[in-house]
Design an enzyme around this catalytic site. Structure first.
Site, PDB file in Angstrom:
ATOM      1  N   GLY A   1       0.786  -1.228   0.000  1.00  0.00           N
ATOM      2  CA  GLY A   1       0.000   0.000   0.000  1.00  0.00           C
ATOM      3  C   GLY A   1       0.817   1.276   0.000  1.00  0.00           C
ATOM      4  N   TYR A   2       0.372   2.228   0.818  1.00  0.00           N
ATOM      5  CA  TYR A   2       1.010   3.547   0.839  1.00  0.00           C
ATOM      6  C   TYR A   2       2.446   3.509   1.361  1.00  0.00           C
ATOM      7  CZ  TYR A   2      -2.890   6.374  -0.728  1.00  0.00           C
ATOM      8  OH  TYR A   2      -3.840   6.962  -1.513  1.00  0.00           O
TER       9      TYR A   2
ATOM     10  N   GLU B   1       4.968  -9.611   7.874  1.00  0.00           N
ATOM     11  CA  GLU B   1       4.555 -10.460   6.760  1.00  0.00           C
ATOM     12  C   GLU B   1       4.960 -11.898   7.029  1.00  0.00           C
ATOM     13  OE1 GLU B   1       2.690  -9.262   4.449  1.00  0.00           O
ATOM     14  OE2 GLU B   1       3.043  -7.100   4.600  1.00  0.00           O
TER      15      GLU B   1
ATOM     16  N   ALA C   1       5.842  -4.086  14.715  1.00  0.00           N
ATOM     17  CA  ALA C   1       6.320  -2.706  14.863  1.00  0.00           C
ATOM     18  C   ALA C   1       5.811  -2.053  16.152  1.00  0.00           C
ATOM     19  CB  ALA C   1       5.869  -1.866  13.659  1.00  0.00           C
TER      20      ALA C   1
ATOM     21  N   ALA D   1      -1.244  -0.207   9.074  1.00  0.00           N
ATOM     22  CA  ALA D   1      -2.692  -0.446   9.139  1.00  0.00           C
ATOM     23  C   ALA D   1      -2.832  -1.842   9.700  1.00  0.00           C
ATOM     24  CB  ALA D   1      -3.312  -0.362   7.748  1.00  0.00           C
TER      25      ALA D   1
ATOM     26  N   TYR E   1     -16.463   6.245   8.270  1.00  0.00           N
ATOM     27  CA  TYR E   1     -15.047   6.595   8.303  1.00  0.00           C
ATOM     28  C   TYR E   1     -14.780   7.806   9.198  1.00  0.00           C
ATOM     29  CZ  TYR E   1     -10.216   6.138   7.210  1.00  0.00           C
ATOM     30  OH  TYR E   1      -8.874   5.920   7.366  1.00  0.00           O
TER      31      TYR E   1
ATOM     32  N   VAL F   1      -7.603   1.177  -3.558  1.00  0.00           N
ATOM     33  CA  VAL F   1      -7.670  -0.236  -3.174  1.00  0.00           C
ATOM     34  C   VAL F   1      -6.353  -0.640  -2.530  1.00  0.00           C
ATOM     35  CG1 VAL F   1      -8.206  -2.562  -3.964  1.00  0.00           C
ATOM     36  CG2 VAL F   1      -8.763  -0.625  -5.412  1.00  0.00           C
TER      37      VAL F   1
HETATM   38  P1  NAD Z   1      -1.801  -1.736   3.916  1.00  0.00           P
HETATM   39  O1  NAD Z   1      -2.625  -2.794   4.562  1.00  0.00           O
HETATM   40  O2  NAD Z   1      -1.532  -1.846   2.461  1.00  0.00           O
HETATM   41  O3  NAD Z   1      -0.349  -1.634   4.637  1.00  0.00           O
HETATM   42  C1  NAD Z   1      -0.182  -1.826   6.003  1.00  0.00           C
HETATM   43  C2  NAD Z   1       1.292  -2.024   6.340  1.00  0.00           C
HETATM   44  O4  NAD Z   1       1.408  -2.139   7.763  1.00  0.00           O
HETATM   45  C3  NAD Z   1       1.950  -3.288   5.757  1.00  0.00           C
HETATM   46  O5  NAD Z   1       3.284  -3.004   5.388  1.00  0.00           O
HETATM   47  C4  NAD Z   1       1.951  -4.253   6.935  1.00  0.00           C
HETATM   48  O6  NAD Z   1       2.959  -5.268   6.894  1.00  0.00           O
HETATM   49  C5  NAD Z   1       2.209  -3.285   8.063  1.00  0.00           C
HETATM   50  N1  NAD Z   1       1.810  -3.791   9.384  1.00  0.00           N
HETATM   51  C6  NAD Z   1       0.572  -4.071   9.844  1.00  0.00           C
HETATM   52  N2  NAD Z   1       0.653  -4.472  11.140  1.00  0.00           N
HETATM   53  C7  NAD Z   1       1.962  -4.429  11.490  1.00  0.00           C
HETATM   54  C8  NAD Z   1       2.679  -4.697  12.678  1.00  0.00           C
HETATM   55  N3  NAD Z   1       2.078  -5.097  13.796  1.00  0.00           N
HETATM   56  N4  NAD Z   1       4.030  -4.551  12.656  1.00  0.00           N
HETATM   57  C9  NAD Z   1       4.690  -4.163  11.529  1.00  0.00           C
HETATM   58  N5  NAD Z   1       4.044  -3.861  10.386  1.00  0.00           N
HETATM   59  C10 NAD Z   1       2.712  -3.993  10.372  1.00  0.00           C
HETATM   60  O7  NAD Z   1      -2.490  -0.364   4.293  1.00  0.00           O
HETATM   61  P2  NAD Z   1      -2.609   1.078   3.593  1.00  0.00           P
HETATM   62  O8  NAD Z   1      -3.958   1.192   2.993  1.00  0.00           O
HETATM   63  O9  NAD Z   1      -1.416   1.389   2.783  1.00  0.00           O
HETATM   64  O10 NAD Z   1      -2.639   2.002   4.888  1.00  0.00           O
HETATM   65  C11 NAD Z   1      -1.526   2.690   5.389  1.00  0.00           C
HETATM   66  C12 NAD Z   1      -1.989   3.981   6.027  1.00  0.00           C
HETATM   67  O11 NAD Z   1      -2.593   4.802   5.019  1.00  0.00           O
HETATM   68  C13 NAD Z   1      -3.053   3.784   7.119  1.00  0.00           C
HETATM   69  O12 NAD Z   1      -2.850   4.720   8.140  1.00  0.00           O
HETATM   70  C14 NAD Z   1      -4.350   4.112   6.377  1.00  0.00           C
HETATM   71  O13 NAD Z   1      -5.381   4.544   7.233  1.00  0.00           O
HETATM   72  C15 NAD Z   1      -3.856   5.244   5.477  1.00  0.00           C
HETATM   73  N6  NAD Z   1      -4.734   5.556   4.316  1.00  0.00           N
HETATM   74  C16 NAD Z   1      -5.177   4.585   3.475  1.00  0.00           C
HETATM   75  C17 NAD Z   1      -6.018   4.929   2.424  1.00  0.00           C
HETATM   76  C18 NAD Z   1      -6.558   3.886   1.467  1.00  0.00           C
HETATM   77  O14 NAD Z   1      -7.498   4.193   0.734  1.00  0.00           O
HETATM   78  N7  NAD Z   1      -5.990   2.723   1.428  1.00  0.00           N
HETATM   79  C19 NAD Z   1      -6.369   6.277   2.200  1.00  0.00           C
HETATM   80  C20 NAD Z   1      -5.845   7.254   3.048  1.00  0.00           C
HETATM   81  C21 NAD Z   1      -5.034   6.877   4.111  1.00  0.00           C
END
Ligand code: NAD
Length: 396
Positions: A52-53, A75, A112, A140, A235, A274
């Site tokens: 993701g982000y 992972e 983390a 997340a 949300y 997504v």
């Molecule tokens: P994602 O599920 O793709 O990525 C989550 C990441 O967190 C992964 O690298 C995962 O391995 C890591 N992770 C989860 N639990 C962990 C733990 N205990 N220890 C270490 N690593 C851990 O999620 P995303 O959608 O990229 O979300 C990232 C941020 O962006 C979040 O704060 C989310 O709210 C925000 N965000 C997402 C969107 C969207 O539409 N997807 C929009 C705006 C903001």
């Protein structure tokens, strides 16, 4: 092993190693095409770097700014019989590309939220890089074990104060259905804030600062979402929204603490896209499908990589963060433009199972979802036997 997608609800339980590597390579190409990020970061820690982000942030920093990157994620590796999770293969792909480009990349697979992982990462920064000049916080997670109390907190996606009924997309069948979600009860809000709020971001930054591994002028950014009113009950005004309010409070607190190293903390509000995290939120996949269609038609669609590249290139490192009244960077600006929101709002009222493919980009949503797990990428032979037990180079 020949790997094909196995979808269970809103998760795909398999991932394709070469497809994930290709997905990473495509993201790298987007960044390289745009050229170097002027004045960009050089030593970057990304917490939540595998999908993701966070993954896109790591890619943008490494390939847009030649940054050394340290990535932290949670992972599962694969073996001969079982595929790893997508984030594992993404990291294998990322590290291989980084090595080929002569870039330092080191990864940590663990919780983390724990003190142990923080300690290990700080040690590595100390030894290998000395300091970092950017910290991206992009976790997340559905749960968090509090390192001080040992308590396990669970986050929920619920409205607050009232039952919420709206349209949603059943992403397995492609039908537009109605969903009713019961409001938060008991300590749902506190629990969600404990997982997705700012406490852990602050613990990370405090530990990094205390260890002296934050460079002068360091920046840190965590991600949030606001979106249109139709999603607010689930949300912005729901339990996750309370966690994001807490994240913003943390940003202000970190800003004050980082002034000691002339640093700056940001919350960046990103576009709805997504990802593994967003596909789990009711209502949101339907909104995203409508949004994709409207933004693709308007030529303003971006994926995580375009978003993160723009965040670093045009906002954080161009002295043009353009914060809103609450001090947040708004990289969701194109999503929230009145033109796009008018179209999406109108179509939200009209959309049903029959007209879904005309009003919304359900196909784009599905393709985007599959891509997260390395499926549907051009140039990947999905009939071929692949090694599912590949290791992350820096972890082997
Ligand atoms: P994602 O599920 O793709 O990525 C989550 C990441 O967190 C992964 O690298 C995962 O391995 C890591 N992770 C989860 N639990 C962990 C733990 N205990 N220890 C270490 N690593 C851990 O999620 P995303 O959608 O990229 O979300 C990232 C941020 O962006 C979040 O704060 C989310 O709210 C925000 N965000 C997402 C969107 C969207 O539409 N997807 C929009 C705006 C903001």
């Amino acid at each position: 092993m020949i790997v094909s997608p196995k979808i269970r609800g809103f998760i795909c339980t398999t991932a394709h190693p070469e497809g994930c590597a290709k997905h990473v390579a495509e993201q790298i190409a987007v960044v390289k095409e745009r050229g170097p990020i002027e004045g960009g970061p050089k030593k970057v820690l990304v917490i939540g770097s595998s999908t993701g982000y966070g993954l896109s942030s790591r890619i943008a920093a490494a390939f847009g700014s030649d940054a050394a990157t340290v990535g932290v994620f949670f992972e599962r590796p694969g073996d001969e019989k079982k595929t790893a999770t997508a984030g594992w293969y993404n990291t294998v792909g990322f590290e291989r590309e980084a090595k080929a480009a002569g870039l330092y990349a080191r990864s940590f697979n663990g919780d983390a939220f724990s003190d142990e992982v923080k300690h290990e990462v700080i040690q590595a920064i100390h030894e290998d890089l000395g300091q970092v000049d950017l910290v991206v916080y992009s976790l997340a997670s559905p749960r968090r074990t509090n390192p001080k109390t040992g308590e396990v907190h669970k986050s929920v996606l619920k409205p607050i104060g009232e039952v919420y009924t709206n349209k949603t997309l059943n992403t397995n069948t492609g039908s537009v259905e109605e969903v009713t979600i019961q409001p938060a009860e008991g300590n749902d809000i506190e629990e969600t804030v404990a997982v997705m709020g700012g406490e852990d971001w602050e613990l990370w930054m405090d530990a990094l600062q205390k260890a002296g591994v934050l460079a002068d002028g360091v920046q840190t950014v965590a991600y949030s979402y606001i979106g249109p009113e139709v999603t607010w009950p689930i949300y912005k005004n729901g339990t996750i929204g309370k966690a994001k309010e807490d994240l913003e409070k943390t940003q202000r607190s970190l800003d004050a603490k980082l002034s000691a190293v002339s640093g700056k903390a940001w919350v960046s509000v990103n576009k709805a896209l997504v990802t593994q995290a967003s596909s789990a939120i009711p209502v949101v996949p339907l909104y995203i499908s409508l949004l994709y269609k409207a933004m693709k038609d308007a030529g303003s669609h971006e994926d995580t990589i375009e978003q993160m590249d723009r965040l670093l290139r045009e906002r954080i490192y161009n002295n043009q963060p353009l914060p809103d009244d609450a001090g947040r960077i708004r990289i969701d600006d194109w999503e929230m433009s009145p033109e796009i929101q008018n179209i999406v709002g109108k179509r939200w009222a009209e959309v049903n199972t029959e007209n879904l493919n005309t009003l919304a980009d359900y196909e784009g949503y599905q393709n985007g979802f599959l891509k997260l797990f390395g499926f549907g990428l051009d140039g990947v032979d999905y009939e071929a036997d692949v090694d599912t037990s590949v290791g992350v180079p820096s972890l082997s």
